[in-house]
Design a protein around this motif. Sequence first.
Motif, mmCIF file in Angstrom:
data_model
loop_
_atom_site.group_PDB
_atom_site.id
_atom_site.type_symbol
_atom_site.label_atom_id
_atom_site.label_comp_id
_atom_site.label_asym_id
_atom_site.label_seq_id
_atom_site.Cartn_x
_atom_site.Cartn_y
_atom_site.Cartn_z
ATOM 1 N N ILE A 93 0.858 -1.188 0.000
ATOM 2 C CA ILE A 93 0.000 0.000 0.000
ATOM 3 C C ILE A 93 0.891 1.233 0.000
ATOM 4 N N ARG A 94 0.760 2.064 -1.027
ATOM 5 C CA ARG A 94 1.625 3.233 -1.165
ATOM 6 C C ARG A 94 0.967 4.444 -0.530
ATOM 7 N N GLY A 95 1.763 5.444 -0.223
ATOM 8 C CA GLY A 95 1.216 6.709 0.238
ATOM 9 C C GLY A 95 1.376 6.884 1.741
ATOM 10 N N PRO A 96 1.330 8.151 2.166
ATOM 11 C CA PRO A 96 1.530 8.465 3.585
ATOM 12 C C PRO A 96 0.419 7.881 4.462
ATOM 13 N N VAL A 97 0.804 7.489 5.657
ATOM 14 C CA VAL A 97 -0.120 6.832 6.577
ATOM 15 C C VAL A 97 -0.128 7.580 7.903
ATOM 16 N N LEU A 98 -1.322 7.799 8.419
ATOM 17 C CA LEU A 98 -1.474 8.374 9.753
ATOM 18 C C LEU A 98 -2.048 7.304 10.676
ATOM 19 N N LEU A 99 -1.362 7.099 11.801
ATOM 20 C CA LEU A 99 -1.829 6.143 12.800
ATOM 21 C C LEU A 99 -2.246 6.925 14.031
ATOM 22 N N PRO A 150 -3.032 18.044 8.874
ATOM 23 C CA PRO A 150 -4.073 18.138 7.847
ATOM 24 C C PRO A 150 -3.930 17.011 6.836
ATOM 25 N N PRO A 151 -5.024 16.634 6.194
ATOM 26 C CA PRO A 151 -4.929 15.591 5.177
ATOM 27 C C PRO A 151 -4.197 16.110 3.946
ATOM 28 N N GLY A 152 -3.736 15.199 3.117
ATOM 29 C CA GLY A 152 -3.072 15.607 1.889
ATOM 30 C C GLY A 152 -4.068 16.168 0.891
ATOM 31 N N ASN A 153 -3.548 16.960 -0.050
ATOM 32 C CA ASN A 153 -4.393 17.432 -1.146
ATOM 33 C C ASN A 153 -3.547 17.474 -2.401
ATOM 34 N N GLU A 154 -4.031 18.176 -3.448
ATOM 35 C CA GLU A 154 -3.319 18.180 -4.720
ATOM 36 C C GLU A 154 -1.938 18.843 -4.583
ATOM 37 N N ILE A 155 -1.819 19.777 -3.668
ATOM 38 C CA ILE A 155 -0.580 20.551 -3.569
ATOM 39 C C ILE A 155 0.380 19.945 -2.543
ATOM 40 N N THR A 156 -0.123 19.679 -1.356
ATOM 41 C CA THR A 156 0.769 19.142 -0.336
ATOM 42 C C THR A 156 0.445 17.686 -0.083
ATOM 43 N N GLU A 157 1.492 16.897 0.062
ATOM 44 C CA GLU A 157 1.265 15.497 0.337
ATOM 45 C C GLU A 157 1.001 15.304 1.825
ATOM 46 N N GLY A 158 -0.092 14.725 2.133
ATOM 47 C CA GLY A 158 -0.412 14.415 3.525
ATOM 48 C C GLY A 158 -0.944 13.003 3.581
ATOM 49 N N PRO A 159 -1.298 12.559 4.783
ATOM 50 C CA PRO A 159 -1.761 11.188 4.930
ATOM 51 C C PRO A 159 -2.962 10.893 4.027
ATOM 52 N N SER A 160 -2.910 9.754 3.349
ATOM 53 C CA SER A 160 -4.013 9.354 2.501
ATOM 54 C C SER A 160 -4.790 8.206 3.123
ATOM 55 N N ARG A 161 -4.226 7.664 4.164
ATOM 56 C CA ARG A 161 -4.930 6.577 4.820
ATOM 57 C C ARG A 161 -4.711 6.707 6.317
ATOM 58 N N VAL A 162 -5.770 6.500 7.086
ATOM 59 C CA VAL A 162 -5.695 6.678 8.529
ATOM 60 C C VAL A 162 -6.202 5.419 9.224
ATOM 61 N N ALA A 210 -12.179 9.719 15.478
ATOM 62 C CA ALA A 210 -12.727 9.618 14.116
ATOM 63 C C ALA A 210 -13.536 10.869 13.781
ATOM 64 N N ARG A 211 -14.248 11.381 14.771
ATOM 65 C CA ARG A 211 -15.030 12.606 14.536
ATOM 66 C C ARG A 211 -14.094 13.787 14.255
ATOM 67 N N LEU A 212 -13.010 13.891 15.035
ATOM 68 C CA LEU A 212 -12.045 14.979 14.813
ATOM 69 C C LEU A 212 -11.397 14.866 13.430
ATOM 70 N N LEU A 213 -11.089 13.659 13.031
ATOM 71 C CA LEU A 213 -10.451 13.458 11.719
ATOM 72 C C LEU A 213 -11.380 13.911 10.595
ATOM 73 N N VAL A 214 -12.655 13.585 10.720
ATOM 74 C CA VAL A 214 -13.628 14.023 9.706
ATOM 75 C C VAL A 214 -13.704 15.553 9.728
ATOM 76 N N ASP A 215 -13.742 16.136 10.925
ATOM 77 C CA ASP A 215 -13.765 17.610 11.046
ATOM 78 C C ASP A 215 -12.487 18.224 10.466
ATOM 79 N N ARG A 216 -11.391 17.520 10.563
ATOM 80 C CA ARG A 216 -10.100 18.019 10.080
ATOM 81 C C ARG A 216 -10.033 17.968 8.558
ATOM 82 N N GLY A 217 -10.974 17.268 7.937
ATOM 83 C CA GLY A 217 -11.017 17.227 6.481
ATOM 84 C C GLY A 217 -10.711 15.873 5.866
ATOM 85 N N TYR A 218 -10.458 14.866 6.715
ATOM 86 C CA TYR A 218 -10.230 13.531 6.169
ATOM 87 C C TYR A 218 -11.549 12.951 5.656
#
Lengths: 263, 199
Positions: A130-136, A218-230, A243-251
Amino acid sequence: MSATERAEGAAKTESSGPASRRGPIRWLPARLRAARMETRLARTLVLDVPGWSGHAPGQHVDVRLTAEDGYTAQRSYSVASPSAQDQVELTVQRVQGGEVSTYLTEIMLPGDQLEIRGPLGGWFQWTARIRGPVLLVGGGSGVVPLMAMLRERVRSDSSSPFRLIYSARTPDHIIYTSELHQMGQTHPDIQISRLYTRSGLPDDTREPGRLRIEDLPPPGNEITEGPSRVYVCGPTGFVEHAARLLVDRGYRSSDIRTERFGS
Amino acid sequence: MSVISRGFGGRGDNDDARIPPGQHETYDFPVLSAGPTPAVSREEWGLDVTDLDGAVTRWGWPDLMRAPSEEFTVDIHCVTTWSKLDTSWRGVRVRDVLGDLATEAEYALVRCYGGYTTNLPIGDLVDRDAWIAYEYEGDDLESAHGGPARLLVPHLYLWKSAKWINGIELHLDDEPGFWETLGYHEYGDPWLEQRYVGD
């Protein structure tokens, strides 16, 4: 893992273990090779399990204890080690009044036996494919399956950036403290953040308290690479809150995988 | 072959005949799910019942409230080995929601807010006890436990009792749901310990 939610259909392709087998998953005898205390309440058990064919980090096993009189008790525990043949490491935190966790943390000695069945759970898992940044995000002993993922990340040739946010009551409650410190020091792509809910260290800049939205990157977007999977794991209240905070944070909900510890 | 765990005494107080094999009694109410809890208000809640021909009957919250409801007390069993006895609920029987629709269908695929799915034989929904539940212990069902409304099929492991239910699709063929494609048993009878594929 019971009454549940969320399938994105993608799950099928990542499935490994039970789904691909035929016939029942067998109980395997396991013998305690070694054990170490991680905190006052948490103990890591290194088990020799002949016939164990490995697992994906994040998966769990069912453990069965049988007493002399035939009485049995069964519980689910996350695997702490990366995948290996014939060996499984569990980290178990003692639950007050818990007959199985008390046995595993206080009574079981090297040479003693139990039975193991697995690996189980095809959803809450990470592999180096699985590729891409991971947030645990882990609360308390919820760090255990996340540690299996971190260890696999270190062991594999994956270059995925990992960030662990680990919430514990106090520094004394941090499981794997030295190993986490070392991972953060020696791997530039692995970032370990500890937060304390009750009391921290004298020079902490963060006030103790439960997880806050500003604790999360913050989650990743087109410009900055951020976690794509949590991956979020911990007691129910922690996971609901995180999980609620993560959704509020934009994930996106579909990027957040949760595992909750019942009793 | 029997593997004895030396020094494990066992408590012996788990001999309640209502506890299925391999389970133990819990007194709190653990929450288990694969992702964040969806926030769904009663106003926006809806349940789409899809017949074999694809026709959709939509139940809104007022429709559910108008249907005959009942209070019931059941034991629930989670595949992660906890069982909770004497839980009390209010809900509408699934057979009253399906009405005449289910006469030819063999299976149901249940859909939920958040994307979760689970599959059951239709007989388990209409011939056995099964409800769309919306109250727990006298209060509105909390979102963490599946509110505004969840399926409750107490004779199967609790992953079949889908939280945040928003659809029941009727089918002639069985189609595995979320956990059923991830290694869990297609039926899930706790008394037969049908936890995983092949059990």
